[in-house]
Write a protein that holds these residues in place. Structure first.
Motif, PDB file in Angstrom:
ATOM      1  N   GLY A  30       0.790  -1.229   0.000  1.00  0.00           N
ATOM      2  CA  GLY A  30       0.000   0.000   0.000  1.00  0.00           C
ATOM      3  C   GLY A  30       0.816   1.270   0.000  1.00  0.00           C
ATOM      4  N   GLN A  31       2.140   1.147   0.018  1.00  0.00           N
ATOM      5  CA  GLN A  31       2.998   2.329   0.069  1.00  0.00           C
ATOM      6  C   GLN A  31       3.450   2.736  -1.337  1.00  0.00           C
ATOM      7  OE1 GLN A  31       3.130   3.422   3.274  1.00  0.00           O
ATOM      8  NE2 GLN A  31       1.916   1.558   3.622  1.00  0.00           N
ATOM      9  N   LEU A  32       3.881   3.986  -1.451  1.00  0.00           N
ATOM     10  CA  LEU A  32       4.485   4.448  -2.698  1.00  0.00           C
ATOM     11  C   LEU A  32       5.819   3.737  -2.935  1.00  0.00           C
ATOM     12  CD1 LEU A  32       3.899   8.302  -2.578  1.00  0.00           C
ATOM     13  CD2 LEU A  32       2.976   6.725  -4.292  1.00  0.00           C
ATOM     14  N   PRO A  33       6.205   3.540  -4.191  1.00  0.00           N
ATOM     15  CA  PRO A  33       7.522   2.958  -4.444  1.00  0.00           C
ATOM     16  C   PRO A  33       8.628   3.828  -3.854  1.00  0.00           C
ATOM     17  CG  PRO A  33       6.190   2.966  -6.441  1.00  0.00           C
ATOM     18  CD  PRO A  33       5.457   3.786  -5.429  1.00  0.00           C
ATOM     19  N   ASP A  34       9.748   3.224  -3.551  1.00  0.00           N
ATOM     20  CA  ASP A  34      10.875   3.975  -3.009  1.00  0.00           C
ATOM     21  C   ASP A  34      11.378   4.988  -4.040  1.00  0.00           C
ATOM     22  OD1 ASP A  34      10.846   2.583  -0.611  1.00  0.00           O
ATOM     23  OD2 ASP A  34      12.201   1.026  -1.362  1.00  0.00           O
ATOM     24  N   PRO A  35      11.715   6.202  -3.596  1.00  0.00           N
ATOM     25  CA  PRO A  35      12.308   7.169  -4.534  1.00  0.00           C
ATOM     26  C   PRO A  35      13.669   6.681  -5.015  1.00  0.00           C
ATOM     27  CG  PRO A  35      12.416   7.985  -2.283  1.00  0.00           C
ATOM     28  CD  PRO A  35      11.585   6.742  -2.229  1.00  0.00           C
ATOM     29  N   VAL A  36      14.049   7.130  -6.185  1.00  0.00           N
ATOM     30  CA  VAL A  36      15.309   6.707  -6.807  1.00  0.00           C
ATOM     31  C   VAL A  36      16.285   7.872  -6.788  1.00  0.00           C
ATOM     32  CG1 VAL A  36      16.405   5.835  -8.903  1.00  0.00           C
ATOM     33  CG2 VAL A  36      14.096   5.077  -8.281  1.00  0.00           C
ATOM     34  N   LEU A  37      17.424   7.689  -6.148  1.00  0.00           N
ATOM     35  CA  LEU A  37      18.476   8.697  -6.142  1.00  0.00           C
ATOM     36  C   LEU A  37      19.317   8.522  -7.397  1.00  0.00           C
ATOM     37  CD1 LEU A  37      20.048  10.948  -4.650  1.00  0.00           C
ATOM     38  CD2 LEU A  37      21.402   9.124  -3.561  1.00  0.00           C
ATOM     39  N   LYS A  38      19.510   9.617  -8.137  1.00  0.00           N
ATOM     40  CA  LYS A  38      20.248   9.551  -9.396  1.00  0.00           C
ATOM     41  C   LYS A  38      21.395  10.566  -9.346  1.00  0.00           C
ATOM     42  CE  LYS A  38      17.764   8.946 -13.080  1.00  0.00           C
ATOM     43  NZ  LYS A  38      16.813   9.135 -14.204  1.00  0.00           N
ATOM     44  N   PHE A  39      22.574  10.134  -9.735  1.00  0.00           N
ATOM     45  CA  PHE A  39      23.708  11.061  -9.834  1.00  0.00           C
ATOM     46  C   PHE A  39      24.636  10.574 -10.936  1.00  0.00           C
ATOM     47  CE2 PHE A  39      24.548   8.019  -6.476  1.00  0.00           C
ATOM     48  CZ  PHE A  39      25.771   7.488  -6.816  1.00  0.00           C
ATOM     49  N   GLY A  40      25.371  11.515 -11.495  1.00  0.00           N
ATOM     50  CA  GLY A  40      26.259  11.165 -12.584  1.00  0.00           C
ATOM     51  C   GLY A  40      26.948  12.405 -13.143  1.00  0.00           C
TER      52      GLY A  40
END
Length: 429
Positions: free
Chosen positions: A63-73
């Motif tokens: 029932g929870q939102l998907p985990d946020p995705v940390l992006k770096f590059g």
């Protein structure tokens, strides 16, 4: 040697508890006790309880939102030339960090959570079904041992009486008041009864082994106490469709129908794509301005007809399959229950006929044959034949009672029993 008082005070209660436990273990085993022991020993119930807890934990997570995705590059890093490998000299080179979040609609999250809840309900219904089968199978094993012991008592009683008759015939032959044929007839009757006793002992051992499957070997060897109230009607208010629907097997299929319907609603909800949002910050060289980026991602369902629509059709077909299986299970269960009810009612009537009519008649015939033998009007063979017929009728009555009790157990434990059943003293025909 005297025991120190502190040690005595500690050891005495433990010794009393151990003695009480040993006394309980050696005590009689009632049907209720056997069922409770079987339930306590069942690892399948433990496993299904763990599955229920697992499904409910997953329901919360789903029932929870998907985990946020940390992006770096690093973007646009020069690969050749004089600025090759530099992070600051080319104006297009950026060191970037950002985060992306998929925004799953609340309806989907709720349906995914509900799907695991349906799994939990299904496993819980399966646990109830396992419990009902456990109580039923334990009852059937207990009844088998109970009636084989009752049969053994009946035959053992006849063996003892036949031995006395054999001694009487032998004594009469020695004093020239009887014939040698009567001696041989009496010995043959004893041998046949002893052989029958051996057969019953084999059946009794097999019944104990089956009972040990549910309660363990030590408890299976305990003497039995009481008997189930098999003459009481399993359905005092009659057999109704609503009552049959409470059977755990039907509850399992009903939970599968609910799960299939939830899958169909989730497939319908999947026809609307979930968006994703992204924000990033990019750092460039000191001579250039830093950058901020914001974006939205939208899946393009360009072939709904052959993908999302077909997934929905497949889920709807599973709903139809589960509903049809439920109806078939209900019909089969109703026929099975009515068959058991007919077996129980017929067996109950036949046992009453044996007890009230056939057994008294057979007993009177035996007494008449023995009286005729004692006054010299008939031989011992006729008296032994009448006695053998009486034993057969008593054995048939016990067999009929066992079959009726087994049908009663099948009906009485359609659903798990949560209360203690009354126990009555054993009455032999």
């Amino acid at each position: 040697m005297l025991i120190p008082l502190p040690i005595y005070r500690t050891a005495a209660p433990a010794l009393m508890v151990a003695m009480a436990s040993a006394a309980w273990a050696a005590g009689p085993l009632s049907l209720i006790d056997a069922q409770r022991i079987a339930v306590d020993r069942s690892q399948q119930l433990v496993a299904q309880g763990a599955l229920t807890a697992s499904a409910r934990e997953q329901a919360v997570a789903a029932g929870q939102l998907p985990d946020p995705v940390l992006k770096f590059g690093i973007d646009n890093l020069p690969a050749n030339g004089s600025d090759r490998g530099s992070l600051t000299r080319d104006f297009m080179t950026m060191r970037r960090i950002g985060v992306m979040q998929e925004i799953t609609r609340s309806e989907k999250r709720q349906l995914r959570s509900e799907r695991f809840e349906r799994d939990a309900q299904r496993v819980q219904a399966q646990r109830q079904l396992t419990l009902a089968k456990l109580q039923r199978d334990t009852s059937l094993a207990w009844l088998d041992r109970y009636y084989t012991q009752a049969m053994r008592e009946l035959v053992q009683q006849q063996v003892d009486e036949s031995r006395l008759q054999m001694q009487s015939a032998d004594s009469a032959f020695r004093t020239a008041r009887g014939s040698q044929a009567d001696v041989f007839a009496a010995r043959s009757a004893v041998i046949q009864l002893e052989d029958r006793l051996s057969q019953i002992d084999r059946q009794s051992r097999n019944a104990s082994l089956m009972l040990a499957r549910w309660v363990g070997a030590p408890d299976a060897e305990r003497p039995l106490s009481g008997s189930p109230p098999w003459q009481s009607h399993p359905f005092p208010s009659g057999v109704s469709s609503e009552h049959l629907k409470q059977h755990p097997e039907l509850l399992v299929v009903s939970a599968e129908v609910d799960a299939a319907q939830t899958d169909a609603r989730l497939a319908q909800a999947n026809k609307q794509a979930d968006w994703s949002v992204e924000a990033s910050y990019a750092q460039r060289g000191p001579a250039y301005a830093n950058m901020v980026s914001i974006g939205v991602s939208i899946p393009l369902q360009w072939n709904q007809r052959n993908r999302q629509d077909r997934e929905l059709a497949a889920k709807l077909a599973m709903v139809d399959e589960a509903k049809a299986r439920y109806e078939d299970t209900l019909r089969n269960h109703e026929a099975e229950v009515r068959g058991w009810l007919n077996d129980w009612q017929t067996g109950k009537d036949r046992v009453a006929r044996y007890r009230n009519e056939l057994i008294p008649t057979a007993r009177q015939r035996t007494e008449a044959a023995l009286t005729s033998y004692r006054i010299g009007k008939s031989d011992l063979t006729s008296a032994l034949a009448a006695r053998r017929d009486e034993i057969d009728i008593r054995a048939q009555a016990l067999t009929l009672e066992m079959e009726a009790a087994r049908a009663w157990a099948q009906l009485n434990f359609l659903v798990p029993a949560e209360h203690s059943m009354p126990v009555q003293a054993r009455e032999l025909p």
